[in-house]
Design a protein around this motif. Sequence first.
Motif, PDB file in Angstrom:
ATOM      1  N   LEU A 264       0.812  -1.212   0.000  1.00  0.00           N
ATOM      2  CA  LEU A 264       0.000   0.000   0.000  1.00  0.00           C
ATOM      3  C   LEU A 264       0.851   1.270   0.000  1.00  0.00           C
ATOM      4  CD1 LEU A 264      -2.715  -1.031   2.628  1.00  0.00           C
ATOM      5  CD2 LEU A 264      -2.998  -0.890   0.145  1.00  0.00           C
ATOM      6  N   SER A 265       2.149   1.112   0.257  1.00  0.00           N
ATOM      7  CA  SER A 265       3.030   2.270   0.391  1.00  0.00           C
ATOM      8  C   SER A 265       3.763   2.619  -0.901  1.00  0.00           C
ATOM      9  CB  SER A 265       4.068   2.014   1.498  1.00  0.00           C
ATOM     10  OG  SER A 265       3.450   1.602   2.692  1.00  0.00           O
ATOM     11  N   LYS A 266       3.433   1.967  -1.998  1.00  0.00           N
ATOM     12  CA  LYS A 266       4.189   2.181  -3.240  1.00  0.00           C
ATOM     13  C   LYS A 266       4.238   3.640  -3.682  1.00  0.00           C
ATOM     14  CE  LYS A 266       3.719  -2.491  -5.145  1.00  0.00           C
ATOM     15  NZ  LYS A 266       3.155  -3.321  -6.252  1.00  0.00           N
ATOM     16  N   PRO A 267       3.124   4.391  -3.647  1.00  0.00           N
ATOM     17  CA  PRO A 267       3.207   5.788  -4.096  1.00  0.00           C
ATOM     18  C   PRO A 267       4.185   6.624  -3.273  1.00  0.00           C
ATOM     19  CG  PRO A 267       0.927   5.082  -3.993  1.00  0.00           C
ATOM     20  CD  PRO A 267       1.735   4.009  -3.330  1.00  0.00           C
ATOM     21  N   ILE A 268       4.092   6.524  -1.947  1.00  0.00           N
ATOM     22  CA  ILE A 268       4.960   7.363  -1.116  1.00  0.00           C
ATOM     23  C   ILE A 268       6.400   6.858  -1.135  1.00  0.00           C
ATOM     24  CG2 ILE A 268       4.563   6.114   1.053  1.00  0.00           C
ATOM     25  CD1 ILE A 268       4.451   8.901   2.385  1.00  0.00           C
ATOM     26  N   LEU A 269       6.585   5.542  -1.251  1.00  0.00           N
ATOM     27  CA  LEU A 269       7.947   5.011  -1.352  1.00  0.00           C
ATOM     28  C   LEU A 269       8.595   5.448  -2.663  1.00  0.00           C
ATOM     29  CD1 LEU A 269       7.537   1.375   0.056  1.00  0.00           C
ATOM     30  CD2 LEU A 269       8.647   3.329   1.161  1.00  0.00           C
ATOM     31  N   SER A 270       7.811   5.509  -3.734  1.00  0.00           N
ATOM     32  CA  SER A 270       8.339   5.976  -5.020  1.00  0.00           C
ATOM     33  C   SER A 270       8.779   7.427  -4.926  1.00  0.00           C
ATOM     34  CB  SER A 270       7.287   5.821  -6.118  1.00  0.00           C
ATOM     35  OG  SER A 270       6.921   4.470  -6.287  1.00  0.00           O
ATOM     36  N   ALA A 271       7.953   8.243  -4.280  1.00  0.00           N
ATOM     37  CA  ALA A 271       8.313   9.653  -4.125  1.00  0.00           C
ATOM     38  C   ALA A 271       9.564   9.822  -3.269  1.00  0.00           C
ATOM     39  CB  ALA A 271       7.147  10.416  -3.510  1.00  0.00           C
ATOM     40  N   LEU A 272       9.627   9.078  -2.162  1.00  0.00           N
ATOM     41  CA  LEU A 272      10.809   9.164  -1.312  1.00  0.00           C
ATOM     42  C   LEU A 272      12.053   8.655  -2.022  1.00  0.00           C
ATOM     43  CD1 LEU A 272       9.513   8.126   2.227  1.00  0.00           C
ATOM     44  CD2 LEU A 272      10.401  10.343   1.524  1.00  0.00           C
ATOM     45  N   ALA A 273      11.888   7.647  -2.873  1.00  0.00           N
ATOM     46  CA  ALA A 273      13.027   7.152  -3.644  1.00  0.00           C
ATOM     47  C   ALA A 273      13.595   8.257  -4.520  1.00  0.00           C
ATOM     48  CB  ALA A 273      12.604   5.958  -4.496  1.00  0.00           C
ATOM     49  N   VAL A 274      12.708   9.046  -5.123  1.00  0.00           N
ATOM     50  CA  VAL A 274      13.163  10.174  -5.944  1.00  0.00           C
ATOM     51  C   VAL A 274      13.892  11.192  -5.086  1.00  0.00           C
ATOM     52  CG1 VAL A 274      12.426  12.075  -7.425  1.00  0.00           C
ATOM     53  CG2 VAL A 274      11.314   9.851  -7.621  1.00  0.00           C
ATOM     54  N   PHE A 275      13.302  11.538  -3.937  1.00  0.00           N
ATOM     55  CA  PHE A 275      13.931  12.535  -3.059  1.00  0.00           C
ATOM     56  C   PHE A 275      15.302  12.068  -2.572  1.00  0.00           C
ATOM     57  CE2 PHE A 275       9.382  13.852  -1.887  1.00  0.00           C
ATOM     58  CZ  PHE A 275       9.372  14.836  -2.875  1.00  0.00           C
TER      59      PHE A 275
ATOM     60  N   VAL B 138       3.261  13.756  -6.443  1.00  0.00           N
ATOM     61  CA  VAL B 138       2.003  14.432  -6.114  1.00  0.00           C
ATOM     62  C   VAL B 138       1.112  13.536  -5.272  1.00  0.00           C
ATOM     63  CG1 VAL B 138      -0.096  15.432  -7.088  1.00  0.00           C
ATOM     64  CG2 VAL B 138       2.113  15.897  -8.162  1.00  0.00           C
ATOM     65  N   ALA B 139       1.048  12.241  -5.636  1.00  0.00           N
ATOM     66  CA  ALA B 139       0.199  11.307  -4.886  1.00  0.00           C
ATOM     67  C   ALA B 139       0.680  11.151  -3.454  1.00  0.00           C
ATOM     68  CB  ALA B 139       0.169   9.959  -5.583  1.00  0.00           C
ATOM     69  N   SER B 140       1.988  11.137  -3.247  1.00  0.00           N
ATOM     70  CA  SER B 140       2.515  10.972  -1.886  1.00  0.00           C
ATOM     71  C   SER B 140       2.177  12.165  -1.017  1.00  0.00           C
ATOM     72  CB  SER B 140       4.026  10.769  -1.937  1.00  0.00           C
ATOM     73  OG  SER B 140       4.681  11.979  -2.295  1.00  0.00           O
ATOM     74  N   ILE B 141       2.215  13.373  -1.603  1.00  0.00           N
ATOM     75  CA  ILE B 141       1.884  14.563  -0.835  1.00  0.00           C
ATOM     76  C   ILE B 141       0.401  14.562  -0.452  1.00  0.00           C
ATOM     77  CG2 ILE B 141       1.735  17.086  -0.946  1.00  0.00           C
ATOM     78  CD1 ILE B 141       4.192  17.044  -2.730  1.00  0.00           C
ATOM     79  N   LYS B 142      -0.440  14.092  -1.360  1.00  0.00           N
ATOM     80  CA  LYS B 142      -1.865  14.045  -1.084  1.00  0.00           C
ATOM     81  C   LYS B 142      -2.200  13.043   0.014  1.00  0.00           C
ATOM     82  CE  LYS B 142      -3.557  15.464  -5.636  1.00  0.00           C
ATOM     83  NZ  LYS B 142      -4.319  15.040  -6.844  1.00  0.00           N
ATOM     84  N   THR B 143      -1.507  11.890  -0.022  1.00  0.00           N
ATOM     85  CA  THR B 143      -1.864  10.801   0.902  1.00  0.00           C
ATOM     86  C   THR B 143      -1.140  10.876   2.231  1.00  0.00           C
ATOM     87  OG1 THR B 143      -0.172   9.407  -0.114  1.00  0.00           O
ATOM     88  CG2 THR B 143      -2.415   9.223  -0.972  1.00  0.00           C
ATOM     89  N   SER B 144      -0.170  11.772   2.366  1.00  0.00           N
ATOM     90  CA  SER B 144       0.602  11.845   3.608  1.00  0.00           C
ATOM     91  C   SER B 144       0.065  12.876   4.578  1.00  0.00           C
ATOM     92  CB  SER B 144       2.082  12.158   3.309  1.00  0.00           C
ATOM     93  OG  SER B 144       2.167  13.415   2.676  1.00  0.00           O
ATOM     94  N   GLY B 145      -0.949  13.601   4.172  1.00  0.00           N
ATOM     95  CA  GLY B 145      -1.536  14.594   5.073  1.00  0.00           C
ATOM     96  C   GLY B 145      -0.831  15.921   5.062  1.00  0.00           C
ATOM     97  N   ILE B 146       0.102  16.143   4.129  1.00  0.00           N
ATOM     98  CA  ILE B 146       0.794  17.423   4.043  1.00  0.00           C
ATOM     99  C   ILE B 146       0.080  18.300   3.031  1.00  0.00           C
ATOM    100  CG2 ILE B 146       2.924  18.578   3.414  1.00  0.00           C
ATOM    101  CD1 ILE B 146       4.425  16.193   4.350  1.00  0.00           C
ATOM    102  N   LYS B 147      -0.322  19.479   3.409  1.00  0.00           N
ATOM    103  CA  LYS B 147      -1.044  20.388   2.536  1.00  0.00           C
ATOM    104  C   LYS B 147      -0.130  21.499   2.062  1.00  0.00           C
ATOM    105  CE  LYS B 147      -4.804  18.052   3.365  1.00  0.00           C
ATOM    106  NZ  LYS B 147      -5.373  17.173   2.340  1.00  0.00           N
TER     107      LYS B 147
END
Length: 258
Positions: A173-184, A249-258
């Motif tokens: 379930l963490s693929k979107p945020i893990l992908s974003a963190l991988a980029v960062f 974008v998906a990770s920012i939406k799903t992590s609660g950061i506005k």
Amino acid sequence: MGTVLGLLTIFPLLWMVSGAFKPEDEIWNMSLLPSSPTLDNFIYVFTEVPFLRYMFNSFFVSAVVTVAALLFHSMAAYALARLKFRGRETIFMVIFSTLLVSLPVVLIPTFVVVRTLGLLDSYAGLIIPMIFNAFGIFLLRQFYLGLPDELEEAAMIDGAGYWRIFWNVVLPLSKPILSALAVFFFLANWNSFIWPLTITANPDLRVVQVGIATFQQQYAANWNYVLAAATVAAAPTLLMFFFFQKQIVASIKTSGIK
């Protein structure tokens, strides 16, 4: 106004790419379209300078740090978000507080530790201190806090323990945020300069940003070579943002950061 700011932001990038294709006598021509484009600058960079070695070092260090950080950060964040134990909030606050500490503050203590462990001039010295990142733990913890409790309860009813729940339920379930963190993580280490410059003296361990700085000193009068090297080094950054922008974008939406 937004268009003007956008153009001002992108102009240096366009000028860099344009200058990489210009011969030396045209380098200070402010036109973005070179009158006689050439690939000689890139050929020189890859044949006369060990630039491929620099890029390999950066890629290897960035990839290993990214994989290790995602593994350890996801486990730490899951424990801090979903497991209940004494001192959990205190541990999280201590980790979170390290976001207030910048690299120059811890540079000398970290250098002393690395030197004491005999990790100077080594890949281990470039990789191990860069694995910990409080931002990654914080972002993953915020994501895990938003997961429904019913998922874990259903897995526990089926006989799964915390380790199996983490691997088979939480991580998929963490693929979107893990992908974003991988980029960062990858880009942060790809663009790293201060730490590699501090602990490496061996040219064979030189990363791409340190290589460009050395290249700039050696060829200060030949900016066409410097711009070609900078363009090659910037290419992975632009490609990763292009291909992973949806995950970011998906990770920012799903992590609660506005």
